[in-house]
Design a protein around this motif. Structure first.
Motif, mmCIF file in Angstrom:
data_model
loop_
_atom_site.group_PDB
_atom_site.id
_atom_site.type_symbol
_atom_site.label_atom_id
_atom_site.label_comp_id
_atom_site.label_asym_id
_atom_site.label_seq_id
_atom_site.Cartn_x
_atom_site.Cartn_y
_atom_site.Cartn_z
ATOM 1 N N SER A 145 7.709 -9.604 -1.903
ATOM 2 C CA SER A 145 7.487 -8.311 -1.964
ATOM 3 C C SER A 145 5.749 -8.283 -1.940
ATOM 4 O O SER A 145 5.099 -9.174 -2.116
ATOM 5 C CB SER A 145 7.956 -7.459 -3.241
ATOM 6 O OG SER A 145 7.405 -8.234 -4.432
ATOM 7 N N LEU A 146 5.355 -6.949 -1.656
ATOM 8 C CA LEU A 146 4.018 -6.868 -1.520
ATOM 9 C C LEU A 146 3.325 -7.149 -3.110
ATOM 10 O O LEU A 146 3.956 -6.768 -3.953
ATOM 11 C CB LEU A 146 3.396 -5.274 -1.429
ATOM 12 C CG LEU A 146 3.699 -5.016 0.066
ATOM 13 C CD1 LEU A 146 3.235 -3.610 0.348
ATOM 14 C CD2 LEU A 146 2.747 -5.830 0.934
ATOM 15 N N ASN B 224 1.671 -6.746 -6.659
ATOM 16 C CA ASN B 224 1.902 -5.342 -7.403
ATOM 17 C C ASN B 224 0.811 -4.444 -7.153
ATOM 18 O O ASN B 224 1.026 -3.264 -7.082
ATOM 19 C CB ASN B 224 2.112 -5.639 -8.750
ATOM 20 C CG ASN B 224 3.403 -6.097 -9.306
ATOM 21 O OD1 ASN B 224 4.570 -6.004 -8.327
ATOM 22 N ND2 ASN B 224 3.584 -7.217 -10.395
ATOM 23 N N GLN C 274 -1.324 -4.088 -4.565
ATOM 24 C CA GLN C 274 -1.066 -3.443 -3.335
ATOM 25 C C GLN C 274 -0.159 -2.344 -3.322
ATOM 26 O O GLN C 274 -0.264 -1.340 -2.676
ATOM 27 C CB GLN C 274 -1.009 -4.604 -2.248
ATOM 28 C CG GLN C 274 -1.912 -5.587 -2.044
ATOM 29 C CD GLN C 274 -1.627 -6.374 -0.865
ATOM 30 O OE1 GLN C 274 -1.246 -6.040 0.197
ATOM 31 N NE2 GLN C 274 -2.030 -7.771 -0.912
ATOM 32 N N SER C 275 1.047 -2.852 -3.851
ATOM 33 C CA SER C 275 2.012 -1.565 -3.873
ATOM 34 C C SER C 275 1.589 -0.456 -4.772
ATOM 35 O O SER C 275 2.039 0.561 -4.322
ATOM 36 C CB SER C 275 3.514 -2.306 -4.630
ATOM 37 O OG SER C 275 4.598 -1.614 -4.510
ATOM 38 N N LYS D 128 1.590 3.484 -3.308
ATOM 39 C CA LYS D 128 2.167 4.635 -4.041
ATOM 40 C C LYS D 128 1.150 5.831 -4.234
ATOM 41 O O LYS D 128 1.298 7.123 -4.155
ATOM 42 C CB LYS D 128 2.952 4.274 -5.295
ATOM 43 C CG LYS D 128 4.117 3.294 -4.928
ATOM 44 C CD LYS D 128 4.570 2.676 -6.368
ATOM 45 C CE LYS D 128 5.845 1.878 -6.420
ATOM 46 N NZ LYS D 128 6.213 1.305 -7.650
ATOM 47 N N LEU E 170 10.453 -5.338 1.698
ATOM 48 C CA LEU E 170 9.756 -4.029 1.713
ATOM 49 C C LEU E 170 10.529 -2.858 1.219
ATOM 50 O O LEU E 170 10.118 -2.017 1.205
ATOM 51 C CB LEU E 170 9.374 -4.042 2.984
ATOM 52 C CG LEU E 170 8.509 -5.027 3.760
ATOM 53 C CD1 LEU E 170 8.174 -4.792 5.377
ATOM 54 C CD2 LEU E 170 7.167 -5.266 2.954
ATOM 55 N N ASP F 169 11.309 -1.605 -1.616
ATOM 56 C CA ASP F 169 10.840 -0.739 -2.377
ATOM 57 C C ASP F 169 9.468 -0.181 -1.979
ATOM 58 O O ASP F 169 9.175 1.067 -2.656
ATOM 59 C CB ASP F 169 10.365 -1.780 -4.061
ATOM 60 C CG ASP F 169 11.733 -1.891 -4.577
ATOM 61 O OD1 ASP F 169 12.825 -1.422 -4.199
ATOM 62 O OD2 ASP F 169 11.762 -2.973 -5.325
ATOM 63 N N ASP F 170 9.049 -0.350 -1.172
ATOM 64 C CA ASP F 170 7.569 0.089 -0.506
ATOM 65 C C ASP F 170 7.944 0.980 0.646
ATOM 66 O O ASP F 170 6.970 1.974 0.766
ATOM 67 C CB ASP F 170 6.617 -0.883 0.084
ATOM 68 C CG ASP F 170 6.543 -1.922 -1.211
ATOM 69 O OD1 ASP F 170 5.946 -1.441 -2.267
ATOM 70 O OD2 ASP F 170 6.636 -3.168 -1.172
#
Length: 755
Positions: free
Chosen positions: A515-516, A518, A520-521, A525, A546, A548-549
């Motif tokens: 995943s990205l 944290n 960055q994620s 958001k 991806l 969740d993003d």
């Protein structure tokens, strides 16, 4: 009558031409045999072992460098070198050290030239998303021209390993999960590097790697074991290697993993029975970095001497860095463990490679201190680089037609990779010219001056990520995010560039979390909360998780690691000068728990259908389907597929042909190119078959409102598979043909073919 005579004359001329070409090849082979045989007779055992020795002055791609490499080139105990760096004159001076040896045998000079040399193209995984073998061949040819001008004559490329597990960091170096497309690209890259004649001073010997199965390590962990049936090997993993061999590849690199319990480096079935006897490979085989010494770690050799004996007997001709062959084989001959015939055969293959390159005539065939600058980073090379980047980029999401952007939009450009030249390359661009890179910021600024850039976030705050660099700074992160929010609020649209750093994918860069990061994620958001359109540009070396993003981005473009012309290509796509055409060559999973995940899977005895419940092959917490399937890629326009029509429903015999046709319509408002994909399924066979397999594709360019009919010719060749006896054949039965824009969304038709 005149026409018949003319036709007969043409046929005779063609036959004569073929005969003469064959005779010339025989003459050339005879001349080489005579030369090499004469040289071998004049060589001592020590000099022969020197030709089997490959050294390096640097440890960048392995655990250690060679001690006293220069001295070994002088005395002939190192007949080959890789990893030389510096100016053309300094490289020439190192290569000229071999003139101090008794026989003055020239050196093979190798380097990992993976996706360009001075001019850098997208990573191979990105390039494969172009589905354009001719373009990929052109990128390899440019790399060969640039690299040969600096003194190199051998490249450790292409990597043709089939990869189904994105946890493995080296998926970035290959062409994805499909053997059909992977074989086309393998052939194209070999032809690009080697050109039409190895004797041409711009040609490099291709080194196909990693033989074999290196792309299937258990748990996605680099250097790990790969365990599979021979049926799976032959059907899915071996075809790209075979295609590269058939294309005339001059060398093969052995993989680190074991195969059926025997490490590839000492696997006689792999290197002799399969590669040389079954496939007819005529080039030389080199170990990977320290691979021979590591046979001791594998537990098949008690000491370095035994490791050397096992590898030579298996079919390894050259030792990369461990120097086991030169250290041990003289004693092994005395002990009767290896024969002089074995050493002569290995030495002959190395010498033949040097002969084919023309090194005995001119050891520095392309050396000219001024030439490198003249042929590198030319306007034409950069044009090809931009075209390659444009065709590699994949549009993954575009809600509410967020893209393309208006050229007068006020843009906030945010992200640690948005204005970073180094991050447009990968860990394998050893000679890439960083100052020449057009960053994303520079590319966008050139087309739209109303743009503001801020970094926005650090790359990663994960303390478990084993990467060199500055430690994560929480206070700095807050400052970066605050600046990003301020800039974003002033803009019409937010373009955020996130993903992996160049140190997060590549060799020894396996990951369990795709995943990205944290930090960055969280930035993504926060930016979405402003209420402005958010465009995510993904910089990465592998498929990522991806799911969740995605809710926090209105549009997503996967730009991979795009190379020299990164910003120029990205700007053209963002502002609509180019309509995205890239199609994924690796499946994107919803989560790491789905891995390995790939389109050409087999059905089980209890296949799952979406929406059903009970005792089926499925997860209880997630769908079986991927986030994005193989072959997926959106466009700014929409392509409508009609029904498939077949020119026959029942066929018979080996010589029949089936034509499958489909009409494609551009129903949108942008001109665009679609890659139309052909898949075939064999539902009932003597062995379980894949649910579908790619067997062809065509590109069609359509103006808005335009329709075109696309025809595919299907023969029994497209029906063949490896049966339980490993015979390549087809069986009578009912077949399914699928045509569509990706492996999941296809039209379907049925036909019967009897023997």
């Amino acid at each position: 009558m005149k026409y018949k005579l003319l036709r007969l004359t043409c046929v005779v001329a063609l036959l004569f031409s073929i005969h003469m070409q064959g005779q010339l090849k025989k003459d050339a082979q005879k001349q080489m045999d005579t030369y090499v045989s004469s040289l071998l007779k004049n060589m001592t055992l020590e000099e022969k072992l020197g030709q089997l020795n490959l050294v390096t002055p640097i440890a960048r791609t392995g655990p250690f460098a060679t001690k006293n490499a220069s001295d070994k080139m002088k005395d002939g105990s190192a007949g080959n070198i890789f990893g030389l760096h510096g100016s053309p004159s300094s490289i020439h001076m190192r290569l000229a050290l071999s003139e101090n040896s008794r026989l003055k045998i020239p050196l093979l000079s190798g380097l990992d030239i993976v996706h360009g040399f001075k001019t850098v193209f997208p990573i191979p995984l990105g390039l494969s998303c172009s589905w354009d073998p001719a373009l990929i061949e052109k990128t390899a040819r440019i790399a060969a021209v640039e690299a040969s001008a600096l003194g190199y004559n051998w490249t450790f490329s292409p990597m043709v390993d089939i990869t189904r597990d994105p946890r493995w960091g080296r998926v970035m170096e290959g062409s994805g999960e499909d053997p059909y497309l992977g074989s086309l690209i393998a052939r194209a890259m070999v032809k690009g590097y080697q050109g039409s004649d190895l004797n041409d001073d711009t040609s490099l010997i291709a080194c196909v790697k990693h033989f074999a199965l290196y792309g299937a390590p258990e748990a996605g962990r680099d250097y790990n074991t790969a365990d599979m049936s021979r049926l799976t090997m032959y059907q899915y993993y071996l075809p790209p290697y075979k295609a590269a061999v058939d294309a005339g590849a001059g060398s093969i690199m052995v993989s680190f993993n074991d195969i059926e319990g025997i490490p590839a480096t000492s696997n006689k079935w792999l290197l002799t029975d399969l590669l040389r006897k079954e496939w007819g490979f005529k080039g030389f085989v080199v170990s990977d970095f320290n691979g021979i010494q590591e046979l001791m770690n594998h537990g098949v050799a008690a000491d370095l001497k035994e490791a050397a004996e096992l590898s030579l007997t298996a079919g390894v001709d050259m030792d990369m860095v461990s120097e086991a062959l030169i250290a041990s084989l003289k004693q092994s001959v005395k002990d009767g463990h290896v024969s002089m015939d074995q050493i002569n055969a290995a030495c002959r293959r190395v010498l033949e490679a040097k002969y084919k390159l023309g090194l005995f005539t001119n050891p520095y065939r392309n050396y000219d201190p001024a030439k490198a600058d003249l042929v590198s980073l030319t306007e034409e090379n950069r044009k090809v680089a931009k075209d390659a980047t444009l065709r590699s980029i994949v549009l993954l999401k575009n809600d509410k037609a967020t893209l393309p952007l208006k050229k007068n939009a006020k843009i906030a450009l945010i992200g640690p990779f948005a204005n970073n030249q180094n991050e447009m390359f990968s860990s394998w661009t050893l000679k890439g010219d960083v100052p020449s890179v057009v960053t994303i910021y520079e590319g966008l600024k050139k087309q739209n001056p109303d743009i503001t850039y801020v970094q926005g976030t650090q790359v990663s705050g994960d303390p478990g990520l084993k990467l060199k660099g500055e430690p994560f700074d929480a206070a700095l992160q807050e400052e970066l995010v605050a600046a990003a929010m301020n800039v974003a609020k002033q803009a019409d649209v937010i373009v955020v560039v996130l993903g992996e750093s160049s140190a997060m994918s590549g060799e020894a860069r396996s990951r369990t979390d795709l995943s990205l990061p944290n930090c960055q994620s969280e930035l993504l958001k926060r930016l979405k909360s402003i209420g402005k359109p958010v465009v995510l540009l993904l910089v990465n070396g592998r498929p990522m998780t991806l799911a969740d993003d995605l809710p926090y981005a209105d549009a997503v473009l996967d730009i991979w690691r795009p190379g020299t012309e990164a910003g120029s290509a990205v700007a053209d796509i963002l502002f609509g000068a180019y309509n995205p055409t890239g199609k994924l060559t690796m499946t994107f999973p919803r989560s790491v728990g789905q891995i390995p995940i790939y389109y050409n899977t087999k059905n089980t005895g209890r296949p799952y259908t979406e929406g059903t419940e009970g005792f089926f092959s499925s997860y209880i917490d997630q769908s079986n389907t991927p986030l994005y399937p193989f072959g997926y890629g959106l466009s700014y326009t929409k392509f409508i597929y009609g029904a498939i029509t077949l020119n026959a429903s029942v066929l018979k015999g080996n010589n029949a042909n089936l034509t499958a046709s489909i009409t494609i319509t551009n129903s949108g408002s942008y001109a665009g190119e679609e890659t139309v994909q052909l898949y075939i399924a064999d539902p009932v066979a003597s062995v379980s078959r894949a649910v579908k397999e790619l067997k062809g594709f065509q590109k069609v360019f359509l103006q808005p409102g335009e329709s075109k009919k696309v025809n595919f010719t299907i023969t029994t060749e497209e029906l063949k598979f490896f049966n339980s006896d490993l015979n390549w054949d087809w069986e009578s039965g009912t077949f399914l043909v699928y045509i569509g824009g990706n492996s999941q969304s296809c039209e379907k038709a049925e036909f019967v073919w009897k023997k």
